[in-house]
Design a protein around this motif. Structure first.
Motif, PDB file in Angstrom:
ATOM      1  N   LEU A 123       0.998  -1.095   0.027  1.00  0.00           N
ATOM      2  CA  LEU A 123       0.056   0.026  -0.023  1.00  0.00           C
ATOM      3  C   LEU A 123       0.741   1.337   0.177  1.00  0.00           C
ATOM      4  N   TRP A 126       2.059   0.860  -6.112  1.00  0.00           N
ATOM      5  CA  TRP A 126       3.188   1.526  -6.763  1.00  0.00           C
ATOM      6  C   TRP A 126       4.580   1.738  -5.681  1.00  0.00           C
ATOM      7  N   SER A 130       7.162   7.347   0.870  1.00  0.00           N
ATOM      8  CA  SER A 130       6.316   8.491   1.712  1.00  0.00           C
ATOM      9  C   SER A 130       4.879   8.391   1.904  1.00  0.00           C
ATOM     10  N   THR A 131       4.233   7.857   0.870  1.00  0.00           N
ATOM     11  CA  THR A 131       2.659   7.675   0.875  1.00  0.00           C
ATOM     12  C   THR A 131       2.781   6.432   1.976  1.00  0.00           C
ATOM     13  N   ARG A 134       3.025   7.417   5.285  1.00  0.00           N
ATOM     14  CA  ARG A 134       1.604   8.215   5.905  1.00  0.00           C
ATOM     15  C   ARG A 134       0.833   7.328   6.411  1.00  0.00           C
ATOM     16  N   TRP A 135       0.365   6.143   5.416  1.00  0.00           N
ATOM     17  CA  TRP A 135      -0.600   5.197   6.132  1.00  0.00           C
ATOM     18  C   TRP A 135      -0.347   4.527   7.187  1.00  0.00           C
ATOM     19  N   PHE A 138      -0.435   6.830  10.621  1.00  0.00           N
ATOM     20  CA  PHE A 138      -2.014   7.018  10.834  1.00  0.00           C
ATOM     21  C   PHE A 138      -2.543   5.950  11.494  1.00  0.00           C
ATOM     22  N   TRP A 141      -1.290   4.855  15.047  1.00  0.00           N
ATOM     23  CA  TRP A 141      -1.808   5.697  16.128  1.00  0.00           C
ATOM     24  C   TRP A 141      -3.205   5.160  16.323  1.00  0.00           C
TER      25      TRP A 141
ATOM     26  N   CYS B  25      -7.772   1.220  -2.203  1.00  0.00           N
ATOM     27  CA  CYS B  25      -6.704   1.841  -1.423  1.00  0.00           C
ATOM     28  C   CYS B  25      -5.805   2.777  -2.424  1.00  0.00           C
ATOM     29  N   ASP B  26      -5.612   2.253  -3.619  1.00  0.00           N
ATOM     30  CA  ASP B  26      -4.728   3.108  -4.475  1.00  0.00           C
ATOM     31  C   ASP B  26      -5.477   4.301  -4.822  1.00  0.00           C
ATOM     32  N   LEU B  28      -7.302   5.766  -2.908  1.00  0.00           N
ATOM     33  CA  LEU B  28      -7.181   6.554  -1.697  1.00  0.00           C
ATOM     34  C   LEU B  28      -5.911   7.323  -1.507  1.00  0.00           C
ATOM     35  N   SER B  29      -4.803   6.461  -2.122  1.00  0.00           N
ATOM     36  CA  SER B  29      -3.424   6.980  -2.110  1.00  0.00           C
ATOM     37  C   SER B  29      -3.214   7.897  -2.805  1.00  0.00           C
ATOM     38  N   HIS B  30      -4.323   8.234  -3.913  1.00  0.00           N
ATOM     39  CA  HIS B  30      -3.927   9.232  -4.950  1.00  0.00           C
ATOM     40  C   HIS B  30      -4.950  10.573  -4.618  1.00  0.00           C
ATOM     41  N   VAL B  34      -7.575  12.724   1.422  1.00  0.00           N
ATOM     42  CA  VAL B  34      -7.345  11.545   2.335  1.00  0.00           C
ATOM     43  C   VAL B  34      -5.801  11.595   2.543  1.00  0.00           C
ATOM     44  N   GLN B  35      -5.033  11.783   1.914  1.00  0.00           N
ATOM     45  CA  GLN B  35      -3.601  12.372   2.332  1.00  0.00           C
ATOM     46  C   GLN B  35      -3.365  13.125   3.338  1.00  0.00           C
ATOM     47  N   VAL B  37      -5.556  13.887   5.725  1.00  0.00           N
ATOM     48  CA  VAL B  37      -6.031  13.380   7.032  1.00  0.00           C
ATOM     49  C   VAL B  37      -4.755  12.621   7.528  1.00  0.00           C
ATOM     50  N   LEU B  38      -4.314  11.665   6.575  1.00  0.00           N
ATOM     51  CA  LEU B  38      -3.322  10.685   6.924  1.00  0.00           C
ATOM     52  C   LEU B  38      -1.959  11.559   7.716  1.00  0.00           C
ATOM     53  N   THR B  40      -2.190  14.040   9.164  1.00  0.00           N
ATOM     54  CA  THR B  40      -2.169  14.495  10.725  1.00  0.00           C
ATOM     55  C   THR B  40      -1.294  13.709  11.744  1.00  0.00           C
ATOM     56  N   ALA B  41      -1.090  12.433  11.413  1.00  0.00           N
ATOM     57  CA  ALA B  41      -0.269  11.738  12.056  1.00  0.00           C
ATOM     58  C   ALA B  41       1.090  12.072  12.233  1.00  0.00           C
ATOM     59  N   VAL B  44       1.044  14.631  14.692  1.00  0.00           N
ATOM     60  CA  VAL B  44       0.941  13.949  16.186  1.00  0.00           C
ATOM     61  C   VAL B  44       2.475  13.559  16.469  1.00  0.00           C
ATOM     62  N   GLY B 247       6.739  14.710  -0.356  1.00  0.00           N
ATOM     63  CA  GLY B 247       5.801  13.943   0.191  1.00  0.00           C
ATOM     64  C   GLY B 247       6.369  13.505   1.658  1.00  0.00           C
ATOM     65  N   TYR B 248       7.474  13.636   1.994  1.00  0.00           N
ATOM     66  CA  TYR B 248       8.071  13.105   3.029  1.00  0.00           C
ATOM     67  C   TYR B 248       7.581  13.867   4.258  1.00  0.00           C
ATOM     68  N   TYR B 251       8.930  16.354   9.985  1.00  0.00           N
ATOM     69  CA  TYR B 251       9.512  16.034  11.210  1.00  0.00           C
ATOM     70  C   TYR B 251      10.095  14.458  10.772  1.00  0.00           C
TER      71      TYR B 251
END
Lengths: 294, 254
Positions: A123, A126, A130-131, A134-135, A138, A141, B25-26, B28-30, B34-35, B37-38, B40-41, B44, B247-248, B251
């Protein structure tokens, strides 16, 4: 009230006639059902995004440090045979396995790709570290919050002590339980209303050993948390060891999942699935009670 | 029989659902929302680590000389081929000047010799790449906090930005940024030596930042200018660093 439903003392339809057709009990309370499915979602996302992260450097080591020149616990790479054919090569402690199509070399959109795990299980599908991260963070947590919520609820509702910690009688019957499982015999009647001893031990090991190990080894890979809690490095023998343990324990959780699903299918998939969605579980009738010759 | 059919249905349903899940899922990754929201972690993670990792807070683990890796792994830029950098190399970096500017009371400029004459710190630390590998090396340099104190932070100073010499493509120069808690941490140094030798070009000569409680992409090589800013929103892609713009997380303590 003699009903000993698994999460609840409350029975939906107690047997009222001399010959109950099928007794339905309220087996899993709402909090258990919600946290179960949220946990399942978290573990799925964590596994798939974790394999994406692994693919960024598809080698595992032991100790504090590790990169290409260090001894490897595991590697997954594409290689070429003498005849020039591209193959997927996996090594475990130096033992080589050809894993073309699965590990090291697999197809992605009809092209051969040099990647540890194949696209269909990572996931995103591809290569995108970095993606994937992120998954992963999140849902890490979410997983921890869900686990803490479940843990506190289970403590206060006595779910642990009543339903999960095996009794002395349970432990004495462990041999018989192992035999029952090996012969694919599933409990019926009163015995089906409570978790059996192997089930209890399996859940406890997952909850109190495997899942906490995942969190702690995950934390050990963080350079920030290593500064704050250097004890982690001592416990897991370094960051690279922690990464290797994280990978292996993830494998054990997948193994648990496979056994869990097999047991659900053997025990009656729709009834089991329904009990984790609506809470209602039809108790498999006791063979002795329904035996016409009995 | 009915049981068999329902089992088959469940199986087919399960396989179908997992297929849907994958393509879902793919999608959502695009999806940028959604990204977000993710993401926010990441905030945190930052807040949580700042609770325990302050400027005076714990040090990253330090290792023994015996732990130093046989060779330090080269990653990222290994040679900034720009004309400016080639000219610096030709003079063996004697014409190099490290500039400290931005929200400071006294903008400063240091030659490599100036930096070498300042009190130094030597530390054997573990370099952790975001990809997953680690490498132990010994770094010597001057504490960033020392330079920042000499320059004097002006009101509003929140971040320290490092402008580097390596061209990441299309004239896009590498840059990085850290907050003041990491900037004033004793292990945050501008290093000019690796394993007792002058810093090699492949590792960021003449100056590489070491922020030991964060991942490798924060350890900017070829540092030319240090800018103290109130926000990095107007720099580069606005995310505070070259990899952050790809995209990294900004922190990188995890």
């Amino acid at each position: 009230m003699s009903m000993a439903a698994i999460d609840s003392p409350q029975a939906i339809s107690p047997p009222k006639s001399a010959r109950p057709k099928r007794e339905v009990i309220y087996r899993h309370r709402l909090w258990v059902r919600l946290s179960h499915w949220l946990n399942a979602l978290c573990l799925l996302v964590l596994l798939m995004s974790g394999l994406q992260i692994f693919n960024a450097h598809s080698e595992l080591y032991w100790g504090a440090q590790g990169f290409e020149i260090f001894p490897k616990v595991l590697t997954m790479h594409a290689a070429r045979t003498v005849s020039g054919r591209a193959v997927g090569l996996t090594t475990v402690f130096g033992h080589r396995f050809f894993t073309t199509g699965l590990f090291g070399l697999s197809t992605y959109h009809a092209h051969l790709a040099n990647r540890g795990f194949p696209a269909w299980i990572t996931l995103p599908s591809w290569q995108d570290l970095s993606t994937g991260r992120r998954w992963h963070f999140f849902f890490a947590w979410l997983f921890v919050l869900n686990g803490l919520g479940y843990g506190l609820w289970s403590l206060f509702s006595r779910h642990f002590s009543r339903d999960l910690i095996p009794t002395v009688a349970d432990l004495r019957g462990i041999g018989r339980s192992i035999l029952d499982h090996a012969l694919l015999r599933h409990p019926t009647g009163e015995a089906a209303k409570r978790y059996n001893v192997l089930q209890r031990l399996a859940y406890l090991v997952v909850m109190f050993v495997l899942l906490p190990l995942m969190v702690l080894t995950g934390m050990t890979m963080s350079p920030g948390l290593d500064a704050a809690f250097p004890q982690l490095l001592w416990v897991f023998d370094g960051r690279q060891s922690a990464r290797t343990i994280h990978f292996c324990v993830a494998g054990l959780i997948v193994l648990f999942f496979v056994v869990h699903i097999v047991e659900v299918i053997l025990a009656g998939p729709l009834n089991e699935l329904r009990s984790m969605i609506t809470g209602r579980y039809a108790v498999p009738p006791d063979h002795k009670a329904t035996d016409p010759h009995g | 029989m009915a049981d068999l059919i329902s089992r088959r249905a469940a199986l087919i349903g399960g396989v179908g659902a997992s297929g849907l899940l994958l393509s879902g899922c793919d999608q959502l990754s695009h999806s940028p929302s959604v990204q977000r929201v993710l993401e926010t972690a990441a905030t945190v993670n930052y807040r949580a680590q700042r609770l325990v990792l302050t400027a005076n807070g714990p040090l990253a683990p330090e290792f023994k000389p015996a732990d130093i890796a046989p060779t330090f792994r080269v990653n990222g830029s290994a040679y900034p081929g720009t004309d400016d950098y080639k000219r610096l190399m030709d003079t063996n970096f004697s014409t190099y000047r490290l500039v400290v500017e931005g929200l400071v009371h006294h903008p400063l400029s240091f030659s490599l010799d100036d930096l070498r004459k300042l009190p130094s710190r030597t530390q054997i630390t573990r370099h952790d790449c975001v990809e997953g590998w680690s490498c132990i090396g010994q770094w010597t340099g001057v504490q960033l906090g020392l330079l920042l104190k000499a320059a004097g932070l002006a009101p509003g100073a929140r971040y320290v930005v490092f402008r580097c010499a390596d061209d990441m493509g299309g004239g896009n120069l590498y840059y990085e940024s850290i907050d003041l808690a990491d900037a004033f941490h004793p292990q945050t140094i501008l290093s000019y030596a690796l394993n007792g030798q002058p810093l090699p070009v492949a590792h960021g000569a003449p100056i590489r930042l070491r922020v030991e409680r964060q991942l490798g992409y924060k350890q900017a090589k070829y540092v030319m200018r240090i800018q103290v800013v109130d926000s990095f929103a107007r720099l580069g892609g606005g995310k505070g660093g070259f990899w952050e713009d790809q995209g990294y997380a900004w922190y990188a303590g995890i």
